[in-house]
Scaffold this motif. Structure first.
Motif, PDB file in Angstrom:
ATOM      1  N   ALA A  36     -26.382 -17.151  -7.654  1.00 16.30           N
ATOM      2  CA  ALA A  36     -26.122 -17.754  -6.349  1.00 16.30           C
ATOM      3  C   ALA A  36     -25.857 -19.250  -6.433  1.00 16.30           C
ATOM      4  O   ALA A  36     -25.065 -19.788  -5.668  1.00 16.30           O
ATOM      5  CB  ALA A  36     -27.278 -17.480  -5.395  1.00 16.30           C
ATOM      6  N   ALA A  37     -26.509 -19.938  -7.345  1.00 13.53           N
ATOM      7  CA  ALA A  37     -26.345 -21.380  -7.440  1.00 13.53           C
ATOM      8  C   ALA A  37     -25.271 -21.800  -8.437  1.00 13.53           C
ATOM      9  O   ALA A  37     -25.053 -22.983  -8.649  1.00 13.53           O
ATOM     10  CB  ALA A  37     -27.689 -22.016  -7.828  1.00 13.53           C
ATOM     11  N   HIS A  38     -24.604 -20.852  -9.052  1.00 11.82           N
ATOM     12  CA  HIS A  38     -23.576 -21.185 -10.037  1.00 11.82           C
ATOM     13  C   HIS A  38     -22.474 -21.994  -9.360  1.00 11.82           C
ATOM     14  O   HIS A  38     -22.051 -21.680  -8.249  1.00 11.82           O
ATOM     15  CB  HIS A  38     -22.998 -19.906 -10.640  1.00 11.82           C
ATOM     16  CG  HIS A  38     -22.144 -20.157 -11.825  1.00 11.82           C
ATOM     17  ND1 HIS A  38     -20.855 -20.589 -11.718  1.00 11.82           N
ATOM     18  CD2 HIS A  38     -22.417 -20.054 -13.141  1.00 11.82           C
ATOM     19  CE1 HIS A  38     -20.343 -20.742 -12.924  1.00 11.82           C
ATOM     20  NE2 HIS A  38     -21.272 -20.412 -13.804  1.00 11.82           N
ATOM     21  N   PRO A  39     -21.981 -23.042 -10.012  1.00 17.41           N
ATOM     22  CA  PRO A  39     -20.959 -23.894  -9.395  1.00 17.41           C
ATOM     23  C   PRO A  39     -19.676 -23.155  -9.015  1.00 17.41           C
ATOM     24  O   PRO A  39     -18.964 -23.571  -8.113  1.00 17.41           O
ATOM     25  CB  PRO A  39     -20.662 -24.951 -10.455  1.00 17.41           C
ATOM     26  CG  PRO A  39     -21.677 -24.805 -11.513  1.00 17.41           C
ATOM     27  CD  PRO A  39     -22.396 -23.517 -11.316  1.00 17.41           C
ATOM     28  N   GLU A  40     -19.371 -22.053  -9.678  1.00 20.57           N
ATOM     29  CA  GLU A  40     -18.149 -21.297  -9.389  1.00 20.57           C
ATOM     30  C   GLU A  40     -18.388 -20.154  -8.402  1.00 20.57           C
ATOM     31  O   GLU A  40     -17.458 -19.406  -8.100  1.00 20.57           O
ATOM     32  CB  GLU A  40     -17.567 -20.735 -10.689  1.00 20.57           C
ATOM     33  CG  GLU A  40     -17.187 -21.781 -11.705  1.00 20.57           C
ATOM     34  CD  GLU A  40     -15.915 -22.520 -11.336  1.00 20.57           C
ATOM     35  OE1 GLU A  40     -14.986 -21.870 -10.833  1.00 20.57           O
ATOM     36  OE2 GLU A  40     -15.868 -23.738 -11.549  1.00 20.57           O
ATOM     37  N   ALA A  41     -19.618 -19.991  -7.901  1.00 15.70           N
ATOM     38  CA  ALA A  41     -19.958 -18.835  -7.065  1.00 15.70           C
ATOM     39  C   ALA A  41     -19.065 -18.726  -5.833  1.00 15.70           C
ATOM     40  O   ALA A  41     -18.601 -17.637  -5.496  1.00 15.70           O
ATOM     41  CB  ALA A  41     -21.432 -18.886  -6.657  1.00 15.70           C
ATOM     42  N   ALA A  42     -18.812 -19.825  -5.154  1.00 15.38           N
ATOM     43  CA  ALA A  42     -17.973 -19.781  -3.950  1.00 15.38           C
ATOM     44  C   ALA A  42     -16.550 -19.345  -4.287  1.00 15.38           C
ATOM     45  O   ALA A  42     -15.948 -18.566  -3.547  1.00 15.38           O
ATOM     46  CB  ALA A  42     -17.965 -21.140  -3.259  1.00 15.38           C
ATOM     47  N   LYS A  43     -16.025 -19.814  -5.421  1.00 14.86           N
ATOM     48  CA  LYS A  43     -14.671 -19.424  -5.831  1.00 14.86           C
ATOM     49  C   LYS A  43     -14.613 -17.930  -6.142  1.00 14.86           C
ATOM     50  O   LYS A  43     -13.655 -17.250  -5.793  1.00 14.86           O
ATOM     51  CB  LYS A  43     -14.238 -20.217  -7.063  1.00 14.86           C
ATOM     52  CG  LYS A  43     -13.940 -21.668  -6.784  1.00 14.86           C
ATOM     53  CD  LYS A  43     -13.486 -22.347  -8.066  1.00 14.86           C
ATOM     54  CE  LYS A  43     -13.324 -23.831  -7.889  1.00 14.86           C
ATOM     55  NZ  LYS A  43     -12.982 -24.494  -9.155  1.00 14.86           N
ATOM     56  N   VAL A  44     -15.647 -17.435  -6.826  1.00 15.08           N
ATOM     57  CA  VAL A  44     -15.682 -16.018  -7.177  1.00 15.08           C
ATOM     58  C   VAL A  44     -15.762 -15.168  -5.911  1.00 15.08           C
ATOM     59  O   VAL A  44     -15.050 -14.164  -5.781  1.00 15.08           O
ATOM     60  CB  VAL A  44     -16.853 -15.706  -8.133  1.00 15.08           C
ATOM     61  CG1 VAL A  44     -17.021 -14.210  -8.328  1.00 15.08           C
ATOM     62  CG2 VAL A  44     -16.645 -16.407  -9.471  1.00 15.08           C
ATOM     63  N   ARG A  45     -16.635 -15.557  -4.961  1.00 15.88           N
ATOM     64  CA  ARG A  45     -16.733 -14.803  -3.702  1.00 15.88           C
ATOM     65  C   ARG A  45     -15.391 -14.774  -2.979  1.00 15.88           C
ATOM     66  O   ARG A  45     -14.965 -13.732  -2.477  1.00 15.88           O
ATOM     67  CB  ARG A  45     -17.810 -15.406  -2.797  1.00 15.88           C
ATOM     68  CG  ARG A  45     -19.211 -14.965  -3.140  1.00 15.88           C
ATOM     69  CD  ARG A  45     -20.203 -15.341  -2.057  1.00 15.88           C
ATOM     70  NE  ARG A  45     -20.246 -16.766  -1.799  1.00 15.88           N
ATOM     71  CZ  ARG A  45     -21.011 -17.644  -2.465  1.00 15.88           C
ATOM     72  NH1 ARG A  45     -21.793 -17.226  -3.425  1.00 15.88           N
ATOM     73  NH2 ARG A  45     -20.992 -18.911  -2.160  1.00 15.88           N
ATOM     74  N   GLU A  46     -14.688 -15.904  -2.924  1.00 11.79           N
ATOM     75  CA  GLU A  46     -13.395 -15.953  -2.247  1.00 11.79           C
ATOM     76  C   GLU A  46     -12.366 -15.085  -2.971  1.00 11.79           C
ATOM     77  O   GLU A  46     -11.590 -14.370  -2.344  1.00 11.79           O
ATOM     78  CB  GLU A  46     -12.894 -17.393  -2.135  1.00 11.79           C
ATOM     79  CG  GLU A  46     -11.581 -17.522  -1.385  1.00 11.79           C
ATOM     80  CD  GLU A  46     -11.610 -16.940   0.023  1.00 11.79           C
ATOM     81  OE1 GLU A  46     -10.545 -16.476   0.487  1.00 11.79           O
ATOM     82  OE2 GLU A  46     -12.680 -16.897   0.673  1.00 11.79           O
ATOM     83  N   PHE A  47     -12.373 -15.122  -4.304  1.00  5.47           N
ATOM     84  CA  PHE A  47     -11.472 -14.273  -5.078  1.00  5.47           C
ATOM     85  C   PHE A  47     -11.733 -12.807  -4.770  1.00  5.47           C
ATOM     86  O   PHE A  47     -10.794 -12.025  -4.562  1.00  5.47           O
ATOM     87  CB  PHE A  47     -11.649 -14.553  -6.578  1.00  5.47           C
ATOM     88  CG  PHE A  47     -10.836 -13.647  -7.450  1.00  5.47           C
ATOM     89  CD1 PHE A  47      -9.498 -13.905  -7.695  1.00  5.47           C
ATOM     90  CD2 PHE A  47     -11.404 -12.516  -8.019  1.00  5.47           C
ATOM     91  CE1 PHE A  47      -8.746 -13.060  -8.502  1.00  5.47           C
ATOM     92  CE2 PHE A  47     -10.658 -11.673  -8.818  1.00  5.47           C
ATOM     93  CZ  PHE A  47      -9.327 -11.941  -9.057  1.00  5.47           C
ATOM     94  N   LEU A  48     -13.028 -12.411  -4.721  1.00  6.62           N
ATOM     95  CA  LEU A  48     -13.376 -11.020  -4.436  1.00  6.62           C
ATOM     96  C   LEU A  48     -12.971 -10.625  -3.021  1.00  6.62           C
ATOM     97  O   LEU A  48     -12.505  -9.505  -2.793  1.00  6.62           O
ATOM     98  CB  LEU A  48     -14.868 -10.792  -4.651  1.00  6.62           C
ATOM     99  CG  LEU A  48     -15.328 -10.855  -6.105  1.00  6.62           C
ATOM    100  CD1 LEU A  48     -16.854 -10.769  -6.172  1.00  6.62           C
ATOM    101  CD2 LEU A  48     -14.676  -9.778  -6.938  1.00  6.62           C
ATOM    102  N   ARG A  49     -13.121 -11.535  -2.056  1.00  5.70           N
ATOM    103  CA  ARG A  49     -12.674 -11.247  -0.676  1.00  5.70           C
ATOM    104  C   ARG A  49     -11.167 -11.011  -0.648  1.00  5.70           C
ATOM    105  O   ARG A  49     -10.676 -10.081  -0.004  1.00  5.70           O
ATOM    106  CB  ARG A  49     -13.041 -12.396   0.253  1.00  5.70           C
ATOM    107  CG  ARG A  49     -14.464 -12.386   0.708  1.00  5.70           C
ATOM    108  CD  ARG A  49     -14.708 -13.441   1.807  1.00  5.70           C
ATOM    109  NE  ARG A  49     -16.114 -13.704   1.874  1.00  5.70           N
ATOM    110  CZ  ARG A  49     -16.737 -14.740   1.320  1.00  5.70           C
ATOM    111  NH1 ARG A  49     -16.059 -15.672   0.693  1.00  5.70           N
ATOM    112  NH2 ARG A  49     -18.033 -14.881   1.415  1.00  5.70           N
TER     113      ARG A  49
END
Length: 140
Positions: free
Chosen positions: A64-77
């Motif tokens: 959850a705190a990984h710096p790339e987490a938001a990018k990965v979530r957006e890619f998955l969306r």
């Protein structure tokens, strides 16, 4: 099942599951191991820490705190939306339709739907390639 930490030539790191070490090697040789973030084909196993069993029941969030987490979530969306927009929804007939496509009984096409755990296990055993469709909410 075996989990590997992978890294692409662009420096993206992610984890991926494979049926076995041999399955990873076979997929890598066929050129179908792609970066989950950028889609690059130059992917290698990264250094991994050994899995150590915990003695308590405390849950630890590692991503959850990984710096790339938001990018990965957006890619998955975006990935999910592309599948929903471009593939055929086959409902609970997913396993049946995936087999027909795999064994070339029907023309290949993108599909998505539902499958039971037993159906998923059978598809893996039969060598039918598929990916789970991520269900990524707005907050997690």
């Amino acid at each position: 099942m075996i989990q590997y930490s992978l890294r692409c030539a662009e420096g993206h790191s992610y984890d991926a599951w494979f049926k076995s070490a041999a399955a990873y090697d076979e997929q890598k040789a066929r050129g179908i191991v792609l970066c989950a973030i950028c889609g690059g084909r130059s992917v290698e196993k990264a250094m991994m820490a050994p899995a150590v069993a915990r003695k308590d029941s405390e849950r630890v969030s590692l991503s959850a705190a990984h710096p790339e987490a938001a990018k990965v979530r957006e890619f998955l969306r975006q990935y999910r939306q592309k599948v929903v927009n471009e593939a055929d929804y086959v409902g609970d007939k997913f396993a049946e339709e995936a087999r027909k496509i795999h064994f070339e009984e029907v023309a290949p096409r993108g599909i998505y739907g539902e499958a039971t755990k037993d159906e998923v296990a059978a598809l893996v055993d039969e060598g039918v390639e598929f990916l789970p469709l991520p269900d990524v909410g707005e907050e997690n």
